[in-house]
Design an enzyme around this catalytic site. Structure first.
Site, PDB file in Angstrom:
ATOM      1  N   ASP A  43      24.971  20.603  77.866  1.00 32.81           N
ATOM      2  CA  ASP A  43      25.969  20.158  77.050  1.00 32.81           C
ATOM      3  C   ASP A  43      25.627  19.240  75.959  1.00 32.81           C
ATOM      4  O   ASP A  43      26.408  18.285  75.614  1.00 32.81           O
ATOM      5  CB  ASP A  43      27.227  19.916  77.841  1.00 32.81           C
ATOM      6  CG  ASP A  43      27.735  20.824  78.902  1.00 32.81           C
ATOM      7  OD1 ASP A  43      27.330  22.298  78.596  1.00 32.81           O
ATOM      8  OD2 ASP A  43      28.356  20.580  79.931  1.00 32.81           O
ATOM      9  N   ASP A  97      27.916  29.910  79.401  1.00 31.31           N
ATOM     10  CA  ASP A  97      29.140  29.634  80.016  1.00 31.31           C
ATOM     11  C   ASP A  97      30.576  30.061  79.027  1.00 31.31           C
ATOM     12  O   ASP A  97      31.086  29.024  78.638  1.00 31.31           O
ATOM     13  CB  ASP A  97      29.153  28.199  80.394  1.00 31.31           C
ATOM     14  CG  ASP A  97      30.412  27.915  81.557  1.00 31.31           C
ATOM     15  OD1 ASP A  97      31.063  28.691  81.966  1.00 31.31           O
ATOM     16  OD2 ASP A  97      30.431  26.555  81.703  1.00 31.31           O
ATOM     17  N   ARG A  98      30.458  31.179  78.620  1.00 34.52           N
ATOM     18  CA  ARG A  98      31.360  31.582  77.513  1.00 34.52           C
ATOM     19  C   ARG A  98      32.942  31.404  78.050  1.00 34.52           C
ATOM     20  O   ARG A  98      33.877  31.690  77.267  1.00 34.52           O
ATOM     21  CB  ARG A  98      30.980  32.849  76.959  1.00 34.52           C
ATOM     22  CG  ARG A  98      31.971  33.251  75.918  1.00 34.52           C
ATOM     23  CD  ARG A  98      32.036  32.451  74.630  1.00 34.52           C
ATOM     24  NE  ARG A  98      33.069  32.982  73.714  1.00 34.52           N
ATOM     25  CZ  ARG A  98      34.125  33.283  73.787  1.00 34.52           C
ATOM     26  NH1 ARG A  98      34.954  32.459  74.845  1.00 34.52           N
ATOM     27  NH2 ARG A  98      34.923  33.793  72.871  1.00 34.52           N
ATOM     28  N   LYS A  99      33.201  31.677  79.348  1.00 34.51           N
ATOM     29  CA  LYS A  99      34.336  31.983  80.018  1.00 34.51           C
ATOM     30  C   LYS A  99      35.238  32.858  79.192  1.00 34.51           C
ATOM     31  O   LYS A  99      36.285  32.484  78.789  1.00 34.51           O
ATOM     32  CB  LYS A  99      34.850  30.568  80.216  1.00 34.51           C
ATOM     33  CG  LYS A  99      34.227  29.720  81.016  1.00 34.51           C
ATOM     34  CD  LYS A  99      35.120  28.584  81.338  1.00 34.51           C
ATOM     35  CE  LYS A  99      34.449  27.310  82.405  1.00 34.51           C
ATOM     36  NZ  LYS A  99      33.256  26.765  81.571  1.00 34.51           N
ATOM     37  N   PHE A 100      34.687  34.087  78.883  1.00 32.51           N
ATOM     38  CA  PHE A 100      35.600  35.166  78.194  1.00 32.51           C
ATOM     39  C   PHE A 100      36.991  35.255  78.922  1.00 32.51           C
ATOM     40  O   PHE A 100      37.060  35.295  80.353  1.00 32.51           O
ATOM     41  CB  PHE A 100      34.973  36.412  78.476  1.00 32.51           C
ATOM     42  CG  PHE A 100      33.645  36.369  77.855  1.00 32.51           C
ATOM     43  CD1 PHE A 100      33.599  36.775  76.086  1.00 32.51           C
ATOM     44  CD2 PHE A 100      32.286  36.210  78.372  1.00 32.51           C
ATOM     45  CE1 PHE A 100      32.349  36.810  75.557  1.00 32.51           C
ATOM     46  CE2 PHE A 100      31.194  36.252  77.552  1.00 32.51           C
ATOM     47  CZ  PHE A 100      31.233  36.445  76.341  1.00 32.51           C
ATOM     48  N   ASP A 102      39.888  37.559  77.715  1.00 29.93           N
ATOM     49  CA  ASP A 102      40.642  38.382  76.664  1.00 29.93           C
ATOM     50  C   ASP A 102      40.517  39.775  77.316  1.00 29.93           C
ATOM     51  O   ASP A 102      40.133  40.153  78.386  1.00 29.93           O
ATOM     52  CB  ASP A 102      40.086  38.197  75.376  1.00 29.93           C
ATOM     53  CG  ASP A 102      41.109  38.291  74.327  1.00 29.93           C
ATOM     54  OD1 ASP A 102      42.161  39.067  74.382  1.00 29.93           O
ATOM     55  OD2 ASP A 102      41.164  37.569  73.309  1.00 29.93           O
ATOM     56  N   ILE A 103      41.260  40.593  76.348  1.00 32.19           N
ATOM     57  CA  ILE A 103      40.982  42.403  76.864  1.00 32.19           C
ATOM     58  C   ILE A 103      39.578  42.382  76.486  1.00 32.19           C
ATOM     59  O   ILE A 103      38.874  41.849  75.949  1.00 32.19           O
ATOM     60  CB  ILE A 103      42.108  42.982  75.721  1.00 32.19           C
ATOM     61  CG1 ILE A 103      41.694  42.951  74.280  1.00 32.19           C
ATOM     62  CG2 ILE A 103      43.377  42.786  76.074  1.00 32.19           C
ATOM     63  CD1 ILE A 103      42.292  43.836  73.372  1.00 32.19           C
ATOM     64  N   GLY A 104      39.283  43.774  77.215  1.00 33.23           N
ATOM     65  CA  GLY A 104      37.916  44.166  77.370  1.00 33.23           C
ATOM     66  C   GLY A 104      37.314  44.504  75.678  1.00 33.23           C
ATOM     67  O   GLY A 104      36.157  43.869  75.491  1.00 33.23           O
ATOM     68  N   THR A 106      38.073  42.990  72.879  1.00 32.48           N
ATOM     69  CA  THR A 106      37.669  41.724  72.411  1.00 32.48           C
ATOM     70  C   THR A 106      36.739  41.103  72.760  1.00 32.48           C
ATOM     71  O   THR A 106      35.603  40.588  72.143  1.00 32.48           O
ATOM     72  CB  THR A 106      39.095  40.797  72.536  1.00 32.48           C
ATOM     73  OG1 THR A 106      40.197  41.478  71.796  1.00 32.48           O
ATOM     74  CG2 THR A 106      38.855  39.397  71.819  1.00 32.48           C
TER      75      THR A 106
END
Ligand code: 5BU
Length: 245
Positions: A43, A97-100, A102-104, A106
């Site tokens: 980080d 570590d994007r931690k998506f 949203d909807i598929g 996007t």
């Protein structure tokens, strides 16, 4: 006398035999070869710091976890190309570590487009499962680590949430495991952040456990250590210490 036997954890070799996903296999093979279950969280906020850290900790980690969007001078050629070379040199995987969340459609755009082009370099990514089963379909060429439970104080990942999140995660072929502060079903790899040998928190909601605690009580497969390593005076030595723990 009644004897209660503690449930033993499966070995990395046993998990390798039953794992289905190529990224899960690669992670387990790397863990076995390097005798490590350590993931360092990088980080840091500049390309120079990121590459210097990767070089120092590389020999003792199985994966380097990035938050690529905090690199202020990000440039694909200057940041990712040398990072990939270091990953190849030291035999570690790249975990974004994007931690998506949203909807598929996007998530697919966030994964493949923009300046970061995560799909081109990450071996595996983190994703919330809050968007439901089909939101994970876009992560075809990587492994997904589902966010099941969070380490921070007051997180909304209650046992009811975790139970539902696990149903989505454990049924999706792109998912290799989960991030959690609780045990997971044996067929999923468990990644646990919030690990630090010196501190119990950071004053900003983070809560820390020791490596011993998470391996013994959670049966964690891989610990994720950020400040315990990169804030240390000697990150190379700190990585070795956490690996040995
Ligand atoms: P630390 O410096 O060891 O506290 O960093 C922990 C890292 O793990 C940091 O990159 C977080 O974004 C990440 N993390 C976490 O700490 N807790 C969680 O529940 C999840 C991710 Br999900």
């Amino acid at each position: 006398v009644v004897q209660f036997e503690e449930k033993t954890r499966l070995s990395y070799e046993q998990k390798l035999e039953t794992s289905q996903h190529s990224v899960a296999k690669k992670l387990l093979e790397t863990a076995i070869t390097k005798e490590s279950n350590l993931i360092a969280s990088a980080d840091v906020t500049t390309t120079d710091e990121l590459l210097a850290l990767a070089e120092k900790v590389g020999p003792n980690i199985i994966a380097l976890k990035t938050h690529i969007d905090i690199i202020s001078d990000f440039d694909y050629e200057k940041t990712i190309v040398p990072l990939k070379a270091l990953a190849e040199k030291h035999k570690f995987l790249l975990m974004e570590d994007r931690k998506f969340a949203d909807i598929g459609n996007t998530q697919e755009l966030q994964f493949t487009s923009g300046v970061f082009k995560i799909t081109d370099w990450a071996d595996f990514v983190t994703s919330q499962v809050i968007g439901g089963y089909e939101s994970l379909d876009c992560f075809k060429n990587v492994g997904v680590v589902a966010i099941v439970g969070m380490s921070s104080k007051g997180a909304l990942t209650t046992s009811a949430y975790r139970e539902e999140a696990l149903k989505v995660a454990n049924s999706h072929p792109n998912v290799i495991g989960g991030v959690s502060q609780n045990q997971l079903p044996e067929e999923m790899l468990l990644f646990t952040p919030g690990v630090n040998l010196a501190d119990s928190g950071d004053g900003k909601g983070q809560q820390y456990n020791t490596p011993e605690h998470v391996f013994k009580t959670l049966h964690t497969d891989f610990i994720i250590v950020g400040r315990g390593i990169y804030k240390s005076e000697n990150p190379g030595n700190a990585a070795l210490t956490y690996k040995n723990e």
